[in-house]
Write a protein that holds these residues in place. Structure first.
Motif, PDB file in Angstrom:
ATOM      1  N   ILE A 263      -5.293   4.371  -9.100  1.00 48.94           N
ATOM      2  CA  ILE A 263      -4.660   2.880  -8.446  1.00 48.94           C
ATOM      3  C   ILE A 263      -3.795   2.941  -7.430  1.00 48.94           C
ATOM      4  O   ILE A 263      -2.379   3.324  -8.009  1.00 48.94           O
ATOM      5  N   ASN A 264      -3.911   3.299  -6.425  1.00 40.96           N
ATOM      6  CA  ASN A 264      -3.075   3.992  -5.193  1.00 40.96           C
ATOM      7  C   ASN A 264      -3.005   3.153  -3.974  1.00 40.96           C
ATOM      8  O   ASN A 264      -4.068   2.012  -3.918  1.00 40.96           O
ATOM      9  N   GLY A 265      -2.398   3.315  -2.957  1.00 37.15           N
ATOM     10  CA  GLY A 265      -2.673   2.653  -1.842  1.00 37.15           C
ATOM     11  C   GLY A 265      -3.938   2.872  -1.130  1.00 37.15           C
ATOM     12  O   GLY A 265      -4.412   1.644  -0.876  1.00 37.15           O
ATOM     13  N   ASN A 266      -4.735   3.800  -1.328  1.00 41.35           N
ATOM     14  CA  ASN A 266      -5.943   3.982  -0.808  1.00 41.35           C
ATOM     15  C   ASN A 266      -6.974   3.158  -1.702  1.00 41.35           C
ATOM     16  O   ASN A 266      -7.910   2.721  -0.896  1.00 41.35           O
TER      17      ASN A 266
ATOM     18  N   ALA B 108       0.870  -1.387  -0.153  1.00 44.54           N
ATOM     19  CA  ALA B 108       0.141   0.094  -0.115  1.00 44.54           C
ATOM     20  C   ALA B 108       0.805   1.306   0.205  1.00 44.54           C
ATOM     21  O   ALA B 108       0.599   2.137  -0.673  1.00 44.54           O
ATOM     22  N   ALA B 109       1.818   1.254   0.799  1.00 39.05           N
ATOM     23  CA  ALA B 109       2.801   2.181   0.805  1.00 39.05           C
ATOM     24  C   ALA B 109       3.566   2.553  -0.504  1.00 39.05           C
ATOM     25  O   ALA B 109       3.626   3.744  -0.943  1.00 39.05           O
ATOM     26  N   LYS B 110       3.990   1.682  -1.120  1.00 41.22           N
ATOM     27  CA  LYS B 110       4.473   1.790  -2.560  1.00 41.22           C
ATOM     28  C   LYS B 110       3.508   2.485  -3.411  1.00 41.22           C
ATOM     29  O   LYS B 110       3.973   3.313  -4.340  1.00 41.22           O
ATOM     30  N   LEU B 111       2.258   1.825  -3.347  1.00 36.77           N
ATOM     31  CA  LEU B 111       1.362   2.495  -4.308  1.00 36.77           C
ATOM     32  C   LEU B 111       1.069   3.837  -3.990  1.00 36.77           C
ATOM     33  O   LEU B 111       0.626   4.825  -4.912  1.00 36.77           O
ATOM     34  N   ASP B 112       1.237   4.347  -2.636  1.00 35.74           N
ATOM     35  CA  ASP B 112       0.997   5.755  -2.078  1.00 35.74           C
ATOM     36  C   ASP B 112       2.086   6.519  -2.930  1.00 35.74           C
ATOM     37  O   ASP B 112       1.799   7.620  -3.613  1.00 35.74           O
TER      38      ASP B 112
END
Length: 607
Positions: free
Chosen positions: A396-399, A379-383
């Motif tokens: 498409i992010n951590g959230n 999740a942090a990587k996608l953030d």
């Protein structure tokens, strides 16, 4: 609140009862209603998604698919499955959302803000006919006029759409079981959906009666003027209010202020009269129109609060009550929202166990500790490096990962292999997110991720209802039940605290929402759930519920005192009756109570 909340005379009851028990008709006159003001959509649409009955039925059909509110409560449906998803991949987008993403849908003209020219419904009695959802017989529907303002009951009326499925065996009929599917969201088709859920003996014995609450669906609806693109783009602010990757709530503040203004501009005349207590008063108008001295009740999620308030306001009219997946009756508004963070932590051990068992697919680790660490890292990587897809406007992010993990966790169906879903939906989500973060997403990954966001908006589409109704109505009820803080620092502080304490939801449940900028405030404190000295409530609760945590049910039990018995189930997911593997112990307790009045002598724990 000084309102005349008491049963009416025997003469009125008998007259209404004679009308209610007239033979059903397949067609008939329906009173003029406010839906006449709703514009029609323009442009071609996919009939598989936008037929007159299927979109709405799919919302409630998910009731029976497994967990199912609210439509989550507050904008979430209470289930987790979607029978129409592509190759069965999109299980449980757990939200009863409003809106349409059907191909070719252009614009819709919406109900105005209850101008003085709004016509009154033609009758305050029930005239049964076909349902606006297209649901077939034996379910029929009727429109009931109820006061917009119960402090002025003889003033303007609004519409409440009511449905019923008569008892299957009139010789065994015990009366009416009013049912509510949570949300706050539409419940009109819950009687039909429940046909395959409730034991036959209950269906034989009770008329199942439901309704769309005021402000929702085919009852007089609110809207905040949002179109499909806006709904998808703002998804991470609307369902839960996720802060930025660095914890900033700046964008959430702007969204809350914008929605406060838009909702007031589009539905200002209705908003001040949207509250759970007023829906409970509408319920009693329905009871009177049915000609019943008393009714029994089953409700889930938000429906547990609705039922408990109805019992408080009208204690002489409730026979037997079953509430499933209970909220804390004394933690409303902002406090209610914050409970989602703790609830998700309660549910996480089931998800970690699933990830370990499916490590070949999800590759998050071979122990629960590794799974949690790697999930949070993903999740942090996608953030830090969000991904955009041509197939959806949702980032498409951590959230995104946090939101849909939470929603899929509503039902164990998302973690079960079947012929339609050889790879469970939860595993597909985690795999697709991992591949997207690594830059190796396949066409199937992209399609699955896009379908989560787009499908969440599309699934609850109802013809003739404002696009954003189901995703906006929850705000109206939360704002109407209890005032939210207006101080921005409260949200900034609590979001930071909960990001650290409950990283699975990253502070979203503590964040600011449109209720902080709502145009109207509750007129005063609402009714309080309390012991009434009548022992007639059964509370059912899973121990690891991601929406209504166990301690909420325990607090409901304490508020009701000896009036209630609590039956807990060693299970995860939202909903006992609608669990994909119903617990025989808990369902047996419910059946015995509704049929024979046998309330457990003490609280019980079902394994």
């Amino acid at each position: 609140m000084g309102l005349p909340d008491k049963p009416e005379s025997p003469v009125v009851v008998e007259a209404a009862k004679q009308e209610y028990h007239r033979p059903l008709e397949s067609t008939g006159h329906r009173p003029t209603d406010l839906r006449a003001l709703v514009g029609r959509r323009r442009g071609p649409a996919d009939p598989a998604r936008c037929s007159s009955s299927q979109p709405y039925l799919s919302w409630v059909a998910s009731v029976i698919q497994t967990l199912r509110d609210d439509q989550y409560r507050f904008g979430m449906r209470v289930d987790g499955s979607n029978p129409r998803s592509r190759r069965g991949r999109k299980l449980a987008v757990g939200a009863a959302v409003a809106g349409v993403v059907c191909a070719g849908v252009a614009t819709t003209a919406y109900l105005p803000a209850l101008a003085d020219s709004t016509p009154r419904p033609a009758t305050s009695t029930l005239q049964w006919g076909p349902c606006p959802t297209g649901t077939p017989a034996p379910q029929q529907c009727a429109i009931l006029g109820v006061p917009l303002d119960y402090t002025r009951p003889d003033s303007r009326l609004i519409n409440v759409e009511v449905s019923r499925v008569p008892a299957a065996d009139l010789a065994k009929r015990k009366g009416v079981l009013m049912v509510n599917g949570g949300g706050p969201g539409p419940s009109l088709d819950v009687p039909t959906a429940f046909g395959s859920l409730l034991p036959k003996e209950i269906r034989d014995s009770y008329d199942l009666v439901a309704f769309d609450p005021r402000g929702i669906g085919y009852s007089t609806p609110i809207n905040c003027g949002r179109d499909a693109d806006e709904l998808v783009r703002d998804l991470q602010y609307s369902v839960l209010s996720f802060p930025g990757a660095n914890g900033s709530i700046r964008n959430n503040v702007a969204f809350a202020k914008r929605m406060g203004k838009q909702c007031a501009a589009n539905s200002g005349g209705l908003l001040q009269h949207i509250s759970t207590a007023n829906v409970a008063r509408d319920m009693d108008r329905i009871r009177q129109s049915l000609g019943e001295r008393t009714v029994s009740y089953w409700g889930i999620s938000w429906g547990t609060y609705l039922g408990s308030l109805y019992r408080t306001l009208f204690p002489q009219t409730i026979d037997r009550m079953v509430i499933d997946s209970s909220v804390d009756p004394n933690a409303r508004g902002y406090d209610d929202f914050r409970s989602f963070a703790r609830a998700m932590e309660d549910r996480w051990p089931d998800l970690a166990k699933f990830a370990v068992a499916n490590n070949d697919t999800v590759r998050l680790g071979s122990t629960p500790a590794q799974v949690r660490r790697n999930y949070l890292a993903l999740a942090a990587k996608l953030d830090r490096h969000p991904v955009t897809l041509a197939e959806t406007k949702a980032p498409i992010n951590g959230n995104f990962l946090r939101l849909f993990t939470w929603q899929l966790s509503y039902s164990d169906a998302s973690m079960i292999t079947s012929s339609d879903t050889p790879v469970p939906a939860m595993a597909q989500l985690w795999k697709a997110a991992r591949d997207a973060a690594a830059g190796t997403a396949t066409a199937e990954d992209r399609s699955f991720l896009a379908e989560q966001a787009n499908g969440l908006i599309a699934e609850a589409t109802m013809p003739g209802v404002p696009q954003d109704n189901l995703l906006s109505a929850g705000w109206a009820f939360s704002c109407g039940d209890e005032a939210w803080p207006r101080d921005l620092q409260t949200y900034a502080r609590n979001t930071a605290i909960d990001r650290a304490r409950f990283p699975l939801t990253a502070g979203a449940p503590a964040n600011i929402a449109p209720c902080s900028a709502w145009a109207v405030q509750p007129s005063g404190p609402g009714p309080k759930v309390r012991s009434l000295g009548t022992r007639n409530v059964l509370i059912l609760q899973n121990e690891r519920d991601p929406a209504t945590p166990l301690d909420g049910a325990q607090r409901m039990r304490r508020a009701m005192g000896s009036d209630a018995a609590l039956v807990t189930v060693d299970a995860g997911g939202h909903g006992v009756l609608i669990h994909p593997n119903p617990n025989a112990c808990a369902i047996g307790a419910m059946t015995s109570y509704l049929l024979n009045g046998n309330l457990p002598a003490k609280d019980e724990a079902c394994s």
